[in-house]
Design a protein around this motif. Structure first.
Motif, PDB file in Angstrom:
ATOM      1  N   LYS A  77       0.829  -1.209   0.000  1.00 20.54           N
ATOM      2  CA  LYS A  77       0.000   0.000   0.000  1.00 20.54           C
ATOM      3  C   LYS A  77       0.866   1.264   0.000  1.00 20.54           C
ATOM      4  CE  LYS A  77      -4.023   2.098   2.205  1.00 20.54           C
ATOM      5  NZ  LYS A  77      -5.110   1.898   3.196  1.00 20.54           N
ATOM      6  N   LYS A  78       1.834   1.307   0.873  1.00 19.41           N
ATOM      7  CA  LYS A  78       2.698   2.490   0.974  1.00 19.41           C
ATOM      8  C   LYS A  78       3.455   2.724  -0.333  1.00 19.41           C
ATOM      9  CE  LYS A  78       6.414   4.511   3.782  1.00 19.41           C
ATOM     10  NZ  LYS A  78       7.247   4.893   2.620  1.00 19.41           N
ATOM     11  N   ARG A  79       3.987   1.642  -0.917  1.00 17.41           N
ATOM     12  CA  ARG A  79       4.794   1.791  -2.131  1.00 17.41           C
ATOM     13  C   ARG A  79       3.948   2.270  -3.312  1.00 17.41           C
ATOM     14  NH1 ARG A  79       7.400   3.651  -5.049  1.00 17.41           N
ATOM     15  NH2 ARG A  79       9.043   2.865  -6.418  1.00 17.41           N
ATOM     16  N   VAL A  80       2.760   1.724  -3.469  1.00 21.32           N
ATOM     17  CA  VAL A  80       1.899   2.144  -4.582  1.00 21.32           C
ATOM     18  C   VAL A  80       1.464   3.602  -4.410  1.00 21.32           C
ATOM     19  CG1 VAL A  80      -0.317   1.755  -5.744  1.00 21.32           C
ATOM     20  CG2 VAL A  80       1.104  -0.198  -5.079  1.00 21.32           C
ATOM     21  N   LEU A  81       1.133   3.996  -3.195  1.00 23.46           N
ATOM     22  CA  LEU A  81       0.753   5.387  -2.940  1.00 23.46           C
ATOM     23  C   LEU A  81       1.909   6.336  -3.240  1.00 23.46           C
ATOM     24  CD1 LEU A  81      -1.359   5.036   0.337  1.00 23.46           C
ATOM     25  CD2 LEU A  81      -2.197   5.636  -1.942  1.00 23.46           C
ATOM     26  N   ASP A  82       3.134   5.865  -2.996  1.00 22.01           N
ATOM     27  CA  ASP A  82       4.316   6.684  -3.311  1.00 22.01           C
ATOM     28  C   ASP A  82       4.382   7.007  -4.800  1.00 22.01           C
ATOM     29  OD1 ASP A  82       5.139   6.813  -0.705  1.00 22.01           O
ATOM     30  OD2 ASP A  82       6.610   5.191  -0.869  1.00 22.01           O
ATOM     31  N   HIS A  83       3.957   6.054  -5.628  1.00 25.35           N
ATOM     32  CA  HIS A  83       3.942   6.309  -7.086  1.00 25.35           C
ATOM     33  C   HIS A  83       3.053   7.507  -7.413  1.00 25.35           C
ATOM     34  CE1 HIS A  83       6.283   2.994  -8.702  1.00 25.35           C
ATOM     35  NE2 HIS A  83       5.627   2.132  -7.940  1.00 25.35           N
ATOM     36  N   PHE A  84       1.916   7.576  -6.724  1.00 23.75           N
ATOM     37  CA  PHE A  84       0.950   8.641  -7.012  1.00 23.75           C
ATOM     38  C   PHE A  84       1.428   9.993  -6.469  1.00 23.75           C
ATOM     39  CE2 PHE A  84      -1.569   4.946  -7.827  1.00 23.75           C
ATOM     40  CZ  PHE A  84      -2.515   5.345  -8.755  1.00 23.75           C
TER      41      PHE A  84
END
Length: 351
Positions: free
Chosen positions: A38-45
């Protein structure tokens, strides 16, 4: 942002794994790995740099596969990238981003690393860190002397002089011994690769040569399996002779054909203790303590005079070996104490 995509983001797990960023018609744009998905994918955004600025506007769906740890996530990521070849994973599309250990099908198999899958070879991997893998193999070669030359020479080479090759070019009679070396090597590679393996460790405990006992502890898939632990009362050995006691324990253990056989046996001790397992064909190693430093140990095999330091091996293997040693010692000592108490206080004494 689409409501469906927002919902996907909110419901992403906080566990390790690989994630897939998808565009229209389920086309995979990018595959990544994370300790916290979750944290890593949100970082993309949140990122304002390339390639996120290009990928994010094209995302219409997000998928993921959870793993037990970050290392497994990285291996899964590499496998998925090789399979789907996402457009924005250009930097990972070179097959040289992970390493394989190759074993040839020759009478005296050759061991070497590479990057390309080949059906004609027995291969182990992929391994994430090529540097760590090469260091691991170099250490193992000191106690499991294996062949690396492309063609067997007519006379021994420098590696023979260094003690990391047994001179297979001039000693064809070593074929059976070499098969055992290869088997031991593949077990340790499997252990490094987090393969499901059963490992048994043994220790001896006595009081001034009396009331001797032996312990067998088991690690399955990297974790202690206490339901499989066994204890042995020494029956045939008189006096202080740990090697003879260990031989008795191993002989009695091997007669229990109903027990699952291990992939690897670890003995508490050094070269002397390995003599107790001379007739056992299962891979066997000995692990000796280093005085004044319980966090260090030396590893011995039946195939070389050399030893290696456990702290030079990968962390995963260090953890499993120390767990086995400590558990075998604890279990043997606790059984020895019970025997002493029974002798001193009688059968009905309770602690």
């Amino acid at each position: 942002m689409m409501d469906i995509l927002k919902e996907k983001l909110n419901n992403l797990p906080k566990n390790p794994g690989a994630y897939l960023l998808k565009g229209q018609n389920e086309a995979i744009l990018y595959i990544g790995k994370a300790k916290n998905i979750k944290k890593r994918v949100l970082d993309h955004f949140k990122n304002k740099k390339f390639p996120d600025t290009i990928i994010i506007p094209r995302i219409s769906d997000i998928d993921y596969i959870e793993t037990e740890n970050e290392k497994q996530a990285l291996i899964l990521e590499l496998q998925l990238i090789k399979k789907y070849k996402p457009k924005y994973n250009v930097q990972w599309q070179d097959d040289k981003n992970y390493s394989l250990v190759n074993i040839t099908g020759e009478t005296i198999p050759r061991i070497f690393t590479g990057h390309q899958p080949q059906e004609s070879l027995t291969q182990f991997g992929p391994f994430v860190s090529a540097k760590e893998l090469k260091s691991f193999l170099a250490e193992l070669r000191k106690i499991l002397p294996y062949r690396t030359c492309k063609r067997l020479p007519r006379k021994p080479c420098l590696y023979f002089d260094l003690g990391v090759c047994l001179g297979y070019c001039i000693k064809p009679q070593l074929k059976k011994k070499y098969a055992r070396i290869i088997r031991s090597l593949t077990v340790l590679l499997g252990l490094y690769k987090d393969a499901p393996l059963r490992i048994e460790a043994y220790d001896i405990s006595n009081l001034s040569g009396s009331l001797g006992v032996g312990s067998m502890v088991v690690v399955t898939n990297g974790k202690p399996d206490k339901t499989q632990y066994k204890k042995f009362k020494i029956k045939t050995v008189q006096g202080q002779n740990d090697v003879a006691c260990l031989r008795e324990v191993l002989n009695r253990r091997m007669k229990h054909t109903e027990w699952t056989l291990p992939d690897l046996i670890i003995l508490d001790g050094g070269k002397g203790q390995l003599k107790a397992a001379a007739k056992i064909t299962i891979p066997v190693l000995a692990m000796s303590k280093i005085r004044r430093d319980q966090k260090k140990a030396k590893i011995f095999s039946p195939f070389a005079k050399n030893s290696i330091s456990l702290d030079k091996l990968p962390q995963e293997i260090q953890r499993i070996f120390f767990t086995l040693r400590n558990e075998a010692h604890r279990f043997a000592i606790s059984y020895n104490i019970k025997r002493r108490e029974k002798k001193l206080f009688g059968k009905n004494h309770e602690t």
